[in-house]
Design a protein around this motif. Structure first.
Motif, PDB file in Angstrom:
ATOM      1  N   LEU A  32     136.267  41.174 120.932  1.00  0.00           N
ATOM      2  CA  LEU A  32     136.742  40.718 122.242  1.00  0.00           C
ATOM      3  C   LEU A  32     136.954  39.208 122.295  1.00  0.00           C
ATOM      4  O   LEU A  32     137.110  38.638 123.366  1.00  0.00           O
ATOM      5  CB  LEU A  32     135.750  41.146 123.326  1.00  0.00           C
ATOM      6  N   SER A  33     136.970  38.560 121.131  1.00  0.00           N
ATOM      7  CA  SER A  33     137.175  37.110 121.061  1.00  0.00           C
ATOM      8  C   SER A  33     138.495  36.797 120.365  1.00  0.00           C
ATOM      9  O   SER A  33     138.832  37.411 119.343  1.00  0.00           O
ATOM     10  CB  SER A  33     136.026  36.440 120.291  1.00  0.00           C
ATOM     11  N   SER A  34     139.210  35.829 120.903  1.00  0.00           N
ATOM     12  CA  SER A  34     140.456  35.397 120.250  1.00  0.00           C
ATOM     13  C   SER A  34     140.138  34.600 118.990  1.00  0.00           C
ATOM     14  O   SER A  34     140.952  34.532 118.064  1.00  0.00           O
ATOM     15  CB  SER A  34     141.290  34.551 121.217  1.00  0.00           C
ATOM     16  N   TYR A  35     138.938  34.001 118.960  1.00  0.00           N
ATOM     17  CA  TYR A  35     138.476  33.265 117.779  1.00  0.00           C
ATOM     18  C   TYR A  35     136.999  33.574 117.587  1.00  0.00           C
ATOM     19  O   TYR A  35     136.212  33.533 118.540  1.00  0.00           O
ATOM     20  CB  TYR A  35     138.675  31.765 117.967  1.00  0.00           C
ATOM     21  N   PHE A  36     136.626  33.921 116.364  1.00  0.00           N
ATOM     22  CA  PHE A  36     135.227  34.231 116.074  1.00  0.00           C
ATOM     23  C   PHE A  36     134.910  33.752 114.668  1.00  0.00           C
ATOM     24  O   PHE A  36     135.596  34.110 113.712  1.00  0.00           O
ATOM     25  CB  PHE A  36     134.984  35.743 116.171  1.00  0.00           C
ATOM     26  N   LYS A  37     133.878  32.931 114.562  1.00  0.00           N
ATOM     27  CA  LYS A  37     133.483  32.389 113.266  1.00  0.00           C
ATOM     28  C   LYS A  37     132.001  32.639 113.056  1.00  0.00           C
ATOM     29  O   LYS A  37     131.187  32.442 113.966  1.00  0.00           O
ATOM     30  CB  LYS A  37     133.755  30.876 113.216  1.00  0.00           C
ATOM     31  N   VAL A  38     131.634  33.099 111.877  1.00  0.00           N
ATOM     32  CA  VAL A  38     130.236  33.317 111.539  1.00  0.00           C
ATOM     33  C   VAL A  38     129.930  32.619 110.219  1.00  0.00           C
ATOM     34  O   VAL A  38     130.740  32.647 109.292  1.00  0.00           O
ATOM     35  CB  VAL A  38     129.906  34.821 111.443  1.00  0.00           C
ATOM     36  N   MET A  39     128.775  31.969 110.164  1.00  0.00           N
ATOM     37  CA  MET A  39     128.327  31.339 108.920  1.00  0.00           C
ATOM     38  C   MET A  39     126.839  31.616 108.750  1.00  0.00           C
ATOM     39  O   MET A  39     126.071  31.508 109.704  1.00  0.00           O
ATOM     40  CB  MET A  39     128.574  29.827 108.928  1.00  0.00           C
ATOM     41  N   SER A  40     126.475  32.018 107.525  1.00  0.00           N
ATOM     42  CA  SER A  40     125.073  32.253 107.211  1.00  0.00           C
ATOM     43  C   SER A  40     124.646  31.315 106.097  1.00  0.00           C
ATOM     44  O   SER A  40     125.396  31.090 105.137  1.00  0.00           O
ATOM     45  CB  SER A  40     124.865  33.707 106.779  1.00  0.00           C
ATOM     46  N   VAL A  41     123.443  30.738 106.264  1.00  0.00           N
ATOM     47  CA  VAL A  41     122.883  29.842 105.254  1.00  0.00           C
ATOM     48  C   VAL A  41     121.577  30.435 104.758  1.00  0.00           C
ATOM     49  O   VAL A  41     120.681  30.750 105.553  1.00  0.00           O
ATOM     50  CB  VAL A  41     122.625  28.435 105.839  1.00  0.00           C
ATOM     51  N   ARG A  42     121.472  30.600 103.448  1.00  0.00           N
ATOM     52  CA  ARG A  42     120.241  31.133 102.835  1.00  0.00           C
ATOM     53  C   ARG A  42     120.008  30.447 101.499  1.00  0.00           C
ATOM     54  O   ARG A  42     120.839  30.530 100.591  1.00  0.00           O
ATOM     55  CB  ARG A  42     120.359  32.646 102.598  1.00  0.00           C
ATOM     56  N   GLY A  43     118.892  29.718 101.405  1.00  0.00           N
ATOM     57  CA  GLY A  43     118.492  29.125 100.133  1.00  0.00           C
ATOM     58  C   GLY A  43     119.519  28.197  99.508  1.00  0.00           C
ATOM     59  O   GLY A  43     119.714  28.205  98.286  1.00  0.00           O
TER      60      GLY A  43
END
Length: 605
Positions: free
Chosen positions: A125-136
């Motif tokens: 439902l978003s015109s823009y969607f960004k996901v970032m994951s940081v691990r180690g």
């Protein structure tokens, strides 16, 4: 005549939608409602909640004690410091339905978010969607548009970058239309997160939200000044509650399941009420009636349920029936134990119950009067904070009801009002424009019907419950519009309230001018300028944009003995219809501007 053409129903009519297409087509199944941001339950706040829920779940599981949030225009950013999404599953976790760790009891035991759907709904439902994951020291990033993946990358981070998840999104105007975030609604949600997760720090647009005492802080902030005895508090593994009584009318509950506010209650709240009654009766060795024990109660309740069943995706009401017995049992034991350990509070509660019994007995003694007064006792209207006395009572002429816009303004009033004579009715948004509509429309509109019932004017104004009706809205365009809509309602259907001098507008100061030694409240720019000149150097000026910005302690003086009230007066009843026709009929933009700037010249308010 030719034969009526039949709709063809064959294989070509069968469609298969992808899960994300289904979310966009049937968004109401996932987020409840759309809306433009003017209601606290509008979809854009549900999207924000779903993202924050995941961060809170990390905290609940012992990972990360801070969540950073930024809301700027239509763009929302949320960063937590938990474990971070496993890097190889970042795309799947935000785009593939039924993918997530919340099915695994080893990872998440009391989840807030809905298993495998929440973040996917935000993405779709978003015109823009960004996901970032940081691990180690490693990271994975993916960017989507309306649920479709447009880019992804993996890389390394600088050594000082902490583990966690970052999500940025912008609700899609194709779905929601033009909208805007009301930060008062956002702040209320963030405070709830803080109260329900003691030790968690949320930072939104630079402001911190943190609570060290959980539900005790919540209830203290709501009723501390009116509590009849020291707040009772219990915290177990799956149940937490705070409780007290005040002289306020009715019952007040703040109920939550796994951190989710359940504004419509549910089985957990019913079980708590039953357990509280049983605990009180066991301690006092009595058989008190439930209405005598609960009249005037204020309680905050949190229940942790492993597999919660809500009545909708928006989770406003819990449906689990298997939790009743243990909540009743644990609440009963906790209340009995607390009363044994707090004899002063037990005595105050006993006196309150006795007073409630006397009132009920007196009401039952006289048939006609009892029926009318019983209505007052049974009155349980959403958004109404009632007072003890009403018209016809000894102090009835001094009673008043404030009609406010939204929870923020009413929240400022609740903490400082006189619960004996001052009631508050909080509008959810802009009420229906009743110009040109039939009276039956009042009964079809929940908010106006509730207001009419609260006022006691369903049949005629002879049942009016308050001496004064006070419209308390912000001094901005939206506030003026709501004021106009309320005046339209009263003038159109209950004009005698206006002609008999019952309706008023509350004036609150626009500015606070102060130095270390002196404080002045000013209602106009001219008063502000004069105060600044008089107080001299080191002066600090605050512009109050809304009633919710004025704290409870400060607000008390503006609804006390020196309250500024402007009566609403119409020169003659024959002027009512032409006035309403002009101001509330079909509008043009230029006429709307004229209304905002000139209404008070025509209707003396």
């Amino acid at each position: 005549m030719g034969e009526k053409k039949k709709n063809v129903y064959d294989e070509s009519k069968i469609q298969t939608l992808s899960p994300l297409e289904h979310i966009r087509l049937r968004s109401g199944m996932y987020i409840g409602r759309l809306g433009d941001g003017s209601n606290r339950n509008d979809g854009i706040y549900i999207l924000l909640k779903e993202v924050i829920d995941n961060s809170v779940d990390e905290f609940i599981m012992g990972n990360g004690s801070k969540v950073a949030i930024e809301v700027s225009g239509s763009r929302v950013k949320v960063r937590d410091y938990g474990r971070g999404i496993p890097l190889g599953k970042v795309v799947e976790c935000v785009s593939v339905i039924n993918t997530g760790a919340k099915y695994n009891d080893d990872v998440f035991q009391f989840s807030v978010g809905l298993n495998g759907v929440g973040t996917k709904a935000v993405n779709a439902l978003s015109s823009y969607f960004k996901v970032m994951s940081v691990r180690g020291g490693k990271c994975a990033e993916a960017v989507f548009q309306r649920g479709t993946l447009v880019s992804q990358r993996n890389g390394k981070t600088k050594p000082e970058v902490a583990d966690g998840t970052y999500i940025e999104f912008e609700p899609d105007t194709e779905i929601f239309g033009q909208y805007s975030f009301n930060m008062e609604f956002v702040e209320k949600r963030l405070w709830n997160y803080a109260y329900l997760n003691a030790g968690l720090k949320l930072v939104c647009n630079g402001q911190e939200y943190v609570s060290n005492n959980g539900l005790l802080d919540l209830l203290n902030n709501e009723v501390a000044e009116t509590a009849l005895y020291q707040l009772g508090y219990y915290k177990g593994e799956r149940l937490e509650f705070a409780v007290t009584h005040s002289n306020a009318y009715g019952e007040t509950y703040f109920s939550f399941v796994n951190g989710q506010e359940t504004s419509d209650g549910g089985t957990h709240l019913s079980a708590f009420k039953e357990g509280f009654l049983k605990g009180v009766n066991e301690f006092f060795k009595k058989q008190y009636k439930s209405e005598d024990v609960r009249e005037g109660i204020a309680a905050a309740l949190l229940v942790k349920v492993k597999d919660p069943v809500f009545e909708s995706q928006t989770k406003n009401k819990l449906g689990n029936t298997d939790i009743r017995s243990w909540i009743v049992s644990e609440t009963k034991a906790a209340v009995d134990d607390w009363l044994h350990r707090n004899p002063d509070s037990a005595k105050a509660l006993e006196q309150k119950i006795a007073a409630n019994e006397r009132l009920r007995t007196e009401l039952n003694a006289v048939k006609k009067e009892a029926k009318e007064a019983a209505k007052k006792i049974a009155l349980n209207i959403p958004k109404l904070k009632d007072c003890k006395y009403h018209l016809g009572d000894a102090k009835g002429d001094d009673t008043m009801i404030f009609i406010t816009e939204g929870d923020s303004a009413s929240g400022s009033m609740v903490g400082c009002r006189n619960p004996m004579t001052q009631a508050i009715f909080s509008l959810r948004g802009k009420p229906l424009n009743m110009f040109g509509k039939r009276r039956a429309e009042i009964y079809r509109n929940e908010e106006l019907f509730n207001l009419m019932t609260a006022l006691g004017i369903e049949n005629d104004i002879s049942g009016l419950r308050y001496g004064r009706i006070i419209i308390a809205t912000d001094a901005d365009n939206d506030g003026f519009h709501i004021r106009n809509l309320m005046l339209t309602f009263f003038l159109g259907f209950f004009e005698e309230l206006v002609t008999s001098g019952r309706v008023f507008i509350l004036e609150t100061p626009l500015f606070r001018v102060r130095t270390k030694k002196d404080t002045r409240y000013c209602y106009t720019e001219a008063e502000r300028d004069a105060a600044m000149k008089e107080l001299g150097k080191g002066v600090e000026v605050t512009r109050f944009k809304g009633l919710g910005e004025i704290g409870s302690k400060e607000f008390g003086q503006f609804i006390g003995a020196d309250m500024h009230l402007v009566p609403v007066e119409v020169r003659a009843l024959k002027e009512v219809q032409p006035l309403l026709e002009f101001y509330m009929g079909k509008n043009t933009p230029s006429r709307r501007d004229f209304i905002v700037n000139n209404l008070l010249e025509e209707i003396d308010a």
